[in-house]
Structures are given as structure tokens and as C-alpha cells.
Design an enzyme around this catalytic site. Structure first.
Site, PDB file in Angstrom:
ATOM      1  N   HIS A  48       0.851  -1.196   0.000  1.00 45.93           N
ATOM      2  CA  HIS A  48       0.000   0.000   0.000  1.00 45.93           C
ATOM      3  C   HIS A  48       0.884   1.242   0.000  1.00 45.93           C
ATOM      4  O   HIS A  48       2.112   1.156   0.052  1.00 45.93           O
ATOM      5  CB  HIS A  48      -0.958  -0.008   1.190  1.00 45.93           C
ATOM      6  CG  HIS A  48      -0.305   0.329   2.497  1.00 45.93           C
ATOM      7  ND1 HIS A  48      -0.903   1.102   3.449  1.00 45.93           N
ATOM      8  CD2 HIS A  48       0.901   0.009   3.016  1.00 45.93           C
ATOM      9  CE1 HIS A  48      -0.115   1.231   4.484  1.00 45.93           C
ATOM     10  NE2 HIS A  48       0.993   0.576   4.256  1.00 45.93           N
ATOM     11  N   ASP A  86      -4.939 -10.710   0.421  1.00 44.60           N
ATOM     12  CA  ASP A  86      -3.643 -11.406   0.351  1.00 44.60           C
ATOM     13  C   ASP A  86      -2.993 -11.244  -1.029  1.00 44.60           C
ATOM     14  O   ASP A  86      -3.607 -11.506  -2.066  1.00 44.60           O
ATOM     15  CB  ASP A  86      -3.812 -12.887   0.678  1.00 44.60           C
ATOM     16  CG  ASP A  86      -2.464 -13.571   0.878  1.00 44.60           C
ATOM     17  OD1 ASP A  86      -2.303 -14.729   0.456  1.00 44.60           O
ATOM     18  OD2 ASP A  86      -1.543 -12.912   1.433  1.00 44.60           O
TER      19      ASP A  86
HETATM   20  N1  LIG Z   1      -1.660   5.610  12.858  1.00 47.77           N
HETATM   21  C1  LIG Z   1      -0.966   5.035  11.851  1.00 47.77           C
HETATM   22  N2  LIG Z   1       0.285   5.459  11.567  1.00 47.77           N
HETATM   23  C2  LIG Z   1       0.989   4.860  10.581  1.00 47.77           C
HETATM   24  C3  LIG Z   1       0.444   3.786   9.846  1.00 47.77           C
HETATM   25  C4  LIG Z   1      -0.902   3.366  10.158  1.00 47.77           C
HETATM   26  O1  LIG Z   1      -1.456   2.442   9.536  1.00 47.77           O
HETATM   27  N3  LIG Z   1      -1.547   4.025  11.160  1.00 47.77           N
HETATM   28  N4  LIG Z   1       1.178   3.172   8.877  1.00 47.77           N
HETATM   29  C5  LIG Z   1       2.412   3.580   8.582  1.00 47.77           C
HETATM   30  C6  LIG Z   1       3.144   2.946   7.457  1.00 47.77           C
HETATM   31  O2  LIG Z   1       2.289   2.044   6.814  1.00 47.77           O
HETATM   32  C7  LIG Z   1       4.501   2.248   7.702  1.00 47.77           C
HETATM   33  O3  LIG Z   1       4.723   1.186   6.873  1.00 47.77           O
HETATM   34  C8  LIG Z   1       4.734   1.774   9.076  1.00 47.77           C
HETATM   35  O4  LIG Z   1       5.430   2.837   9.697  1.00 47.77           O
HETATM   36  P1  LIG Z   1       6.793   2.653  10.504  1.00 47.77           P
HETATM   37  O5  LIG Z   1       6.506   2.650  11.941  1.00 47.77           O
HETATM   38  O6  LIG Z   1       7.735   3.659   9.953  1.00 47.77           O
HETATM   39  O7  LIG Z   1       7.306   1.203  10.187  1.00 47.77           O
HETATM   40  P2  LIG Z   1       8.769   0.762  10.065  1.00 47.77           P
HETATM   41  O8  LIG Z   1       8.740  -0.711  10.298  1.00 47.77           O
HETATM   42  O9  LIG Z   1       9.320   1.255   8.769  1.00 47.77           O
HETATM   43  O10 LIG Z   1       9.632   1.508  11.164  1.00 47.77           O
HETATM   44  P3  LIG Z   1       9.826   1.061  12.670  1.00 47.77           P
HETATM   45  O11 LIG Z   1      10.607   2.186  13.304  1.00 47.77           O
HETATM   46  O12 LIG Z   1      10.608  -0.226  12.673  1.00 47.77           O
HETATM   47  O13 LIG Z   1       8.485   0.944  13.294  1.00 47.77           O
HETATM   48  C9  LIG Z   1       3.057   4.692   9.284  1.00 47.77           C
HETATM   49  N5  LIG Z   1       2.242   5.287  10.295  1.00 47.77           N
HETATM   50 ZN   LIG Z   2       2.645   0.687   5.458  1.00 53.22          ZN
END
Ligand SMILES: Nc1nc2c(c(=O)[nH]1)N=C([C@H](O)[C@H](O)COP(=O)(O)OP(=O)(O)OP(=O)(O)O)CN2
Ligand SMILES: [Zn+2]
Length: 140
Positions: free
Chosen positions: A19, A84
Site C-alpha cells: 500500500h 492477500d
Molecule cells: N496511525 C498510523 N500510523 C501509521 C500507519 C498506520 O497504519 N496508522 N502506517 C504507517 C506505514 O504504513 C509504515 O509502513 C509503518 O510505519 P513505521 O513505523 O515507519 O514502520 P517501520 O517498520 O518502517 O519503522 P519502525 O521504526 O521499525 O516501526 C506509518 N504510520
Molecule cells: Zn505501510
């Protein structure tokens, strides 16, 4: 005669999907500012894990709240088939105009599962987008 007890059962299912966090109601600058790297037009993927929890009386004859095999089939219908190995934003019409956050995904899954389950039995949808990002929805 002992009254039937109430139990909670959960089925866990993982799926892979990609996404992009992007809102049509925001400018390109606002999208970049708010969603950061997740707004990258290339998109990105997750191995989502969903926990579907059902609440109900433990049947005195079957010993079940409901047959987990049935719950597995409902999850196949409401989650695996639509999501999926899909692009949530391009392959799922709901997300054409709704940002594919995990919160919105949990609402969508709730609304799909509630149609398949016995009335008032769906208790919770819990989604792990990553190991660290978890969303819970209980129908509010
Ligand atoms: N409230 C929300 N915030 C975020 C969502 C969501 O669905 N709801 N999703 C994302 C992104 O999809 C992203 O892929 C995930 O963010 P992130 O935390 O940066 O994930 P990472 O694994 O890349 O980094 P970590 O530091 O390891 O968590 C963002 N925000
Ligand atoms: Zn994401």
C-alpha cells in the site's frame, strides 16, 4: 443447572499486501509532510497479522463458542480473498478514496466479518502492521 459460561475465541491469520499512505483530500506537500516515506509512490509492503476475536456462550453440547473451522472460513472470505498478495489501494475499491491505514483496514475487516458472524458475537479485530505497529478495533 449451571448457566452457560461466556468465552472468547481468537483465530490468527497473516497475509501479505502492499500500500501507500496517501490522501486525495490533501495536497502533495501535505501528503509528503504527514505520511513521509510511506507516501512514496512506489508503495511498500507488510506481512500483516490479524487476530479476530469472537465472544459467546460456551455451548453445553458442543463445548464451543463457535467452531474455529467456521471462523477460519469466514476469515478466508473477508480477509484472505480481498487482501492477500494485493495492492490495497489499487485492488480494493474501498481504499480508492480511503487512506489504507491499519485503523481503516481494521474497520473494513470488522464490517466484513460482522456480516458473516452470529449477531453481536464479534468482539475485536487486532492487526499487527509491523512488529511494533498494532491497531485494535471493537466496533465503536
Ligand atoms: N496511525 C498510523 N500510523 C501509521 C500507519 C498506520 O497504519 N496508522 N502506517 C504507517 C506505514 O504504513 C509504515 O509502513 C509503518 O510505519 P513505521 O513505523 O515507519 O514502520 P517501520 O517498520 O518502517 O519503522 P519502525 O521504526 O521499525 O516501526 C506509518 N504510520
Ligand atoms: Zn505501510
Amino acid at each position: 443447572m449451571m448457566s452457560e459460561r461466556t468465552g472468547f475465541i481468537t483465530r490468527v491469520q497473516s497475509f501479505s499486501a502492499c500500500h501507500r499512505l496517501h490522501s486525495k483530500s490533501l495536497s502533495d506537500e501535505e501528503n509528503k509532510r504527514i505520511f513521509g516515506k510511506c507516501n512514496n509512490p512506489n508503495g511498500h509492503g507488510h506481512n500483516y497479522t490479524v487476530e479476530v476475536t469472537v465472544r459467546g456462550k460456551i455451548d453445553k453440547n458442543t463445548g464451543m463458542v463457535m467452531n474455529l473451522t467456521d471462523l477460519k472460513e469466514y476469515i478466508e472470505e473477508a480477509i484472505m480473498k480481498p487482501f492477500d498478495h494485493k495492492n490495497l489501494d489499487l485492488d480494493v475499491p474501498y481504499f480508492a478514496d480511503v487512506v489504507s491505514t491499519t485503523e481503516n483496514l481494521s474497520v473494513f475487516i470488522w464490517d466484513s466479518m460482522v456480516k458473516l458472524l452470529p449477531p453481536d458475537s464479534l468482539h475485536e479485530i487486532r492487526i499487527y502492521e509491523t512488529d511494533k505497529n498494532i491497531v485494535v478495533y471493537r466496533g465503536e
